[in-house]
Write an enzyme that holds these catalytic residues in place. Structure first.
Site, short mmCIF file in Angstrom:
data_model
loop_
_atom_site.label_atom_id
_atom_site.label_comp_id
_atom_site.label_asym_id
_atom_site.label_seq_id
_atom_site.Cartn_x
_atom_site.Cartn_y
_atom_site.Cartn_z
N CYS A 308 0.75 -1.38 0.07
CA CYS A 308 -0.03 0.00 -0.07
C CYS A 308 0.86 1.15 0.04
O CYS A 308 0.38 2.34 -0.32
CB CYS A 308 -0.94 -0.15 1.15
SG CYS A 308 -0.34 0.15 2.66
N ARG A 338 10.01 -10.21 -0.25
CA ARG A 338 10.72 -10.18 0.90
C ARG A 338 11.89 -10.88 1.03
O ARG A 338 11.80 -12.21 0.78
CB ARG A 338 9.83 -10.34 2.12
CG ARG A 338 8.57 -9.42 2.31
CD ARG A 338 7.95 -9.60 3.37
NE ARG A 338 6.77 -8.45 3.28
CZ ARG A 338 5.82 -8.17 4.38
NH1 ARG A 338 6.04 -9.07 5.51
NH2 ARG A 338 5.02 -7.42 4.31
N ARG A 349 6.05 -19.35 3.87
CA ARG A 349 6.90 -18.05 3.89
C ARG A 349 7.59 -17.95 2.74
O ARG A 349 8.64 -18.67 2.38
CB ARG A 349 7.80 -18.08 5.21
CG ARG A 349 8.59 -17.09 5.44
CD ARG A 349 9.24 -17.03 6.88
NE ARG A 349 8.25 -16.97 7.77
CZ ARG A 349 7.59 -15.96 8.18
NH1 ARG A 349 7.87 -14.60 7.63
NH2 ARG A 349 6.80 -15.94 9.03
N GLU A 357 -4.29 -6.25 -1.56
CA GLU A 357 -4.15 -5.14 -0.75
C GLU A 357 -5.44 -4.36 -0.71
O GLU A 357 -5.53 -3.74 -1.78
CB GLU A 357 -2.84 -4.38 -0.87
CG GLU A 357 -2.62 -3.28 0.05
CD GLU A 357 -1.92 -4.11 1.48
OE1 GLU A 357 -1.78 -4.99 1.67
OE2 GLU A 357 -1.51 -2.90 2.48
N ASP A 418 -4.18 -9.70 13.30
CA ASP A 418 -3.97 -10.83 12.23
C ASP A 418 -4.92 -12.08 12.35
O ASP A 418 -5.54 -12.23 13.42
CB ASP A 418 -2.34 -11.51 13.02
CG ASP A 418 -1.29 -10.69 12.58
OD1 ASP A 418 -1.39 -9.72 11.77
OD2 ASP A 418 -0.11 -11.16 12.83
N ASN A 434 -4.14 -10.06 7.48
CA ASN A 434 -4.34 -9.16 8.51
C ASN A 434 -5.34 -7.97 8.06
O ASN A 434 -5.60 -7.84 7.10
CB ASN A 434 -3.01 -8.58 9.05
CG ASN A 434 -2.16 -7.70 8.14
OD1 ASN A 434 -3.02 -7.21 7.02
ND2 ASN A 434 -0.93 -7.51 8.33
P1 ATP Z 1 4.98 -13.19 9.26
O1 ATP Z 1 4.75 -12.65 10.60
O2 ATP Z 1 4.26 -14.35 8.75
O3 ATP Z 1 6.42 -12.85 8.54
P2 ATP Z 1 4.12 -10.41 8.47
O4 ATP Z 1 3.78 -9.84 9.85
O5 ATP Z 1 5.75 -10.02 8.13
O6 ATP Z 1 4.03 -11.79 8.40
P3 ATP Z 1 2.70 -8.38 6.93
O7 ATP Z 1 3.72 -7.71 6.83
O8 ATP Z 1 1.56 -8.15 8.13
O9 ATP Z 1 3.15 -9.94 7.43
O10 ATP Z 1 1.92 -8.71 5.69
C1 ATP Z 1 0.69 -8.92 5.48
C2 ATP Z 1 0.33 -10.22 4.78
O11 ATP Z 1 1.11 -10.51 3.73
C3 ATP Z 1 0.30 -11.34 5.90
O12 ATP Z 1 -0.65 -11.58 6.40
C4 ATP Z 1 0.50 -12.59 4.66
O13 ATP Z 1 -0.70 -12.66 4.14
C5 ATP Z 1 1.47 -11.89 3.50
N1 ATP Z 1 2.65 -12.23 3.67
C6 ATP Z 1 3.64 -11.43 4.42
N2 ATP Z 1 4.94 -12.10 4.30
C7 ATP Z 1 4.79 -13.19 3.42
C8 ATP Z 1 5.57 -14.03 3.04
N3 ATP Z 1 6.96 -14.12 3.33
N4 ATP Z 1 5.23 -15.21 2.24
C9 ATP Z 1 3.74 -15.30 1.83
N5 ATP Z 1 3.02 -14.28 2.48
C10 ATP Z 1 3.32 -13.17 2.95
ZN ZN Z 2 -0.90 -1.89 3.73
MG MG Z 3 7.40 -11.21 8.19
#
Ligand code: ATP
Ligand code: ZN
Ligand code: MG
Length: 501
Positions: A308, A338, A349, A357, A418, A434
Site C-alpha cells: 500500500c 521479501r 513463507r 491489498e 492478524d 491481517n
Molecule cells: P509474518 O509474521 O508471517 O512474517 P508479517 O507480519 O511479516 O507476516 P505483514 O507484513 O503483516 O506480514 O504482511 C501482510 C500479509 O502479507 C500477511 O498476512 C501474509 O498474508 C502476507 N505475507 C507477508 N509475508 C509473506 C511471505 N513471506 N510469504 C507469503 N505471504 C506473506
Molecule cells: Zn498496507
Molecule cells: Mg514477516
C-alpha cells in the site's frame, strides 16, 4: 521507562568572528548575563533551561561553555546566542563567521543493563552508573538540522527496545473458531510438489501450475464477490518497484534493509559500456557478477514489500473533499518480495508472493467501520465458505513492526488484527492475512489533508493468496472431494494437465 527530564547536555562552542573582540569584554559580558537570565530560559519551566557557565575571548574567537537540561537544550541555546551576539558585535562592525563545536556531550539516564552500539555522529558512548554518556561530533549545520535531537530520540527507542527485547511482541487472542477435524494432516507444500501443482523456482519462489492457479483465482473470485464489490472498493494499479521517497514517508526506511530486495539501475544505457560483460558471458557461459557490480548504480529503492505505501503518492500533497470519504481501493497488480530468513518455508513463507491489498481512508469512525465490515465479511468467508479453523489476534501494528518497533499503538482504535489458521501438520498457527487501522500515520507521512481539517485516518488489509492456500490445503488437503461444497463449486473442475513421465 525513561524519564526524559533527567537528560543533560554540555556543549562548548567557538564563535569565529570577522575581527578581534578583545576590547569588547564588557559588552559580551552583558549579552551573556542577559541571555542567562532570559533568552536561555525562554519556554522552560521556572529554574530550568540552559546556562552559559563559562566564556572566554581570544582575539577573534568567543568560546562559550553551556550546560542545560532538556528544556532548552544546550545546542539550541548555542544557536539562540547568534542573534544577540550579532547585534552587539555589529555595532563594532564585527560579524559572526560561524560556530565550531569543540565539545558536545549528552547524558541519558537509563535503568538496567544497556548494550552500547554505533551511531553516526557519536564519537563514543559509555554506559555507567545508570547513565549513558554520549560524545557527539557535529557541526553548526548538523545542529540546525536537528541531528542531536534525532540521536536522542534514537537512543530512547533503543533503550526501550532493549528493555522489551526478549519479550514477545504484543499478542492478544480476540476470537477463535471451533476446532475442526482436519481432512488432511500432511505438509501441504510437500503434497503440492508431489502432485506437481507447484515447482520450486528459486529462493522462496515457486511456479504455480494450472490446478493451484485455479484455486487462487477462486479465492480472488470470493474476495471480489464477498468484499470488494459489495463494499465498494475500486481497483488501482500500484507500482511494484518502490523508490526510497515512498519508504522515507511510510517509515519503512527506518528498518526495511535486511528484508528488502534492492533495485539497481545500470550506470549507463550505453551498449558499449556493457560490451565486456556481454563478451565475457559469450566466452565463458558465466555471468560476470563482479564486473556487473561495478557497472550498476546505487539502489533506487526495492521491490514491493508492503504494497500500500506507493498508493499514497497518488494522494500526496492533496486536500480531499469530505464528501469523497470514505475512499476505498485495492491493488492486486503484482507480486510482493521479501528476503525472508533462510530454511525451508514452503508456500507459507515466500520471497515472492501474491497479495490483494485493500486500503480505505476516512474519518476515524469511517475507518473503524470499514475495518469492522471487513472483519464480518472475512468471518463469513472462513466460516461458511472455506470452513477453516482460524482465530483473530491483536498484534503489534504492522507499521510499527516494519519500523522495527514492538508493543502497541498509543492511539485507541489503531492497531493490527492478524488472522491465523491452524496448521494440523505443524500443530501450530500461521498468519494468513491481517486487517490494520493505521490511524493518521499515512495522511501525515504523505501530507494528505481533509477539506474540513478533521482527523484523517486510514486502514489496510493484506490478503496473501499463498497464505490462504497454505491454510486451506493444510486443513483440507488437495482432494476436491474433501473441500466444502460451496468452495468446490466456485473452483470448478481442476484441469488435468501436464503429466510428466
Ligand atoms: P509474518 O509474521 O508471517 O512474517 P508479517 O507480519 O511479516 O507476516 P505483514 O507484513 O503483516 O506480514 O504482511 C501482510 C500479509 O502479507 C500477511 O498476512 C501474509 O498474508 C502476507 N505475507 C507477508 N509475508 C509473506 C511471505 N513471506 N510469504 C507469503 N505471504 C506473506
Ligand atoms: Zn498496507
Ligand atoms: Mg514477516
Amino acid at each position: 521507562m525513561q524519564k526524559e527530564s533527567e537528560l543533560s547536555f554540555h556543549i562548548i562552542g567557538r564563535f569565529k568572528l570577522s575581527g578581534s573582540i578583545t576590547e569588547m569584554k564588557e559588552e559580551i559580558g552583558l549579552v551573556v548575563k542577559k541571555a542567562n537570565m532570559e533568552l536561555l530560559k525562554r519556554g522552560a519551566p521556572k529554574g530550568c533551561g540552559a546556562e552559559i557557565v563559562k566564556w572566554d575571548i581570544d582575539d577573534d574567537v568567543l568560546t562559550v561553555d553551556i550546560k542545560s537540561d532538556r528544556h532548552v537544550r544546550a545546542h539550541d541555546a548555542l544557536l539562540r546566542l547568534r542573534k544577540p551576539l550579532a547585534n552587539a558585535l555589529g555595532k563594532h562592525r564585527v560579524g559572526i563567521r560561524g560556530i565550531e563545536i569543540e565539545k558536545f556531550t549528552i547524558q541519558v539516564p537509563t535503568e538496567g543493563p544497556f548494550k552500547e552500539f554505533k551511531i553516526p555522529f557519536v564519537k563514543h558512548m559509555h554506559h555507567k552508573d545508570g547513565k549513558i554518556s554520549l560524545a557527539l561530533e557535529v557541526t553548526e549545520s548538523h545542529i540546525e538540522d536537528k541531528i542531536p535531537d534525532r540521536i536522542i530520540t534514537l537512543i530512547m527507542e533503543k533503550i526501550a527496545a532493549q528493555h522489551y527485547g526478549g519479550k514477545d511482541e504484543h499478542w492478544k487472542l480476540l476470537w477463535s473458531s471451533k476446532e475442526k477435524a482436519p481432512k488432511f494432516t500432511g505438509d501441504p507444500t510437500q503434497e503440492l510438489i508431489n502432485r506437481k501443482w507447484i515447482r520450486h523456482f528459486a529462493r522462496g519462489q515457486w511456479i504455480y501450475g494450472p490446478q493451484i492457479t485455479k484455486v487462487f483465482r477462486a479465492f480472488e473470485h470470493i474476495i471480489e464477490r464477498e468484499i470488494l464489490n459489495p463494499l465498494g472498493y475500486q481497483e488501482m494499479i500500484l507500482p511494484k518497484a518502490v523508490t526510497w521517497d515512498v519508504w522515507k514517508r511510510s517509515g519503512h526506511a527506518k528498518a526495511i534493509y535486511p528484508e528488502m530486495y534492492y533495485i539497481c539501475p545500470p550506470k549507463t544505457r550505453d551498449p558499449e559500456y556493457w560490451e565486456e560483460v556481454m563478451d565475457y558471458y559469450k566466452i565463458t557461459n558465466d555471468i560476470p557478477l563482479d564486473m556487473i557490480r561495478e557497472k550498476i548504480g546505487a539502489p533506487i529503492g526495492g521491490l514491493c514489500y508492503a504494497q500500500c505505501p506507493p498508493a499514497w503518492m497518488f494522494f500526496k500533497g492533496e486536500t480531499i473533499a469530505d464528501d469523497e470519504f470514505p475512499i476505498r481501493f485495492f491493488d492486486r497488480s503484482g507480486t510482493s518480495h521479501r528476503y525472508e530468513s533462510g530454511g525451508i518455508h514452503g508456500i507459507e513463507r515466500l520471497d515472492e508472493f501474491h497479495r490483494i491489498e485493500v486500503v480505505w481512508m476516512g474519518s476515524p469512525e469511517q475507518v473503524i467501520e470499514g475495518a469492522n465490515k471487513l472483519h464480518d465479511a472475512y468471518a463469513h468467508i472462513f466460516n461458511d465458505m472455506l470452513d477453516l479453523q482460524w482465530r483473530r489476534v491483536e498484534v503489534t501494528p504492522w507499521f510499527m513492526a516494519q519500523e522495527g518497533l514492538a508493543g502497541k499503538a498509543e492511539n485507541e482504535g489503531v492497531g493490527t488484527t492478524d488472522y491465523e489458521a491452524y496448521l494440523p501438520y505443524k500443530k501450530g498457527w500461521l498468519e494468513f492475512q491481517n486487517v490494520s487501522i493505521n490511524g493518521d500515520k499515512y495522511p501525515k507521512g504523505f501530507n494528505v489533508k481533509l477539506q474540513s481539517k478533521g482527523e484523517f485516518w486510514s486502514g489496510c488489509s493484506g490478503i496473501g493468496l499463498e497464505r490462504w492456500g497454505a491454510a486451506f490445503f493444510a486443513q483440507k488437503g488437495l482432494d476436491p472431494d474433501d473441500w466444502p461444497n460451496k468452495f468446490r463449486k466456485i473452483v470448478g473442475e481442476l484441469p488435468d494437465v501436464f503429466k510428466f513421465l
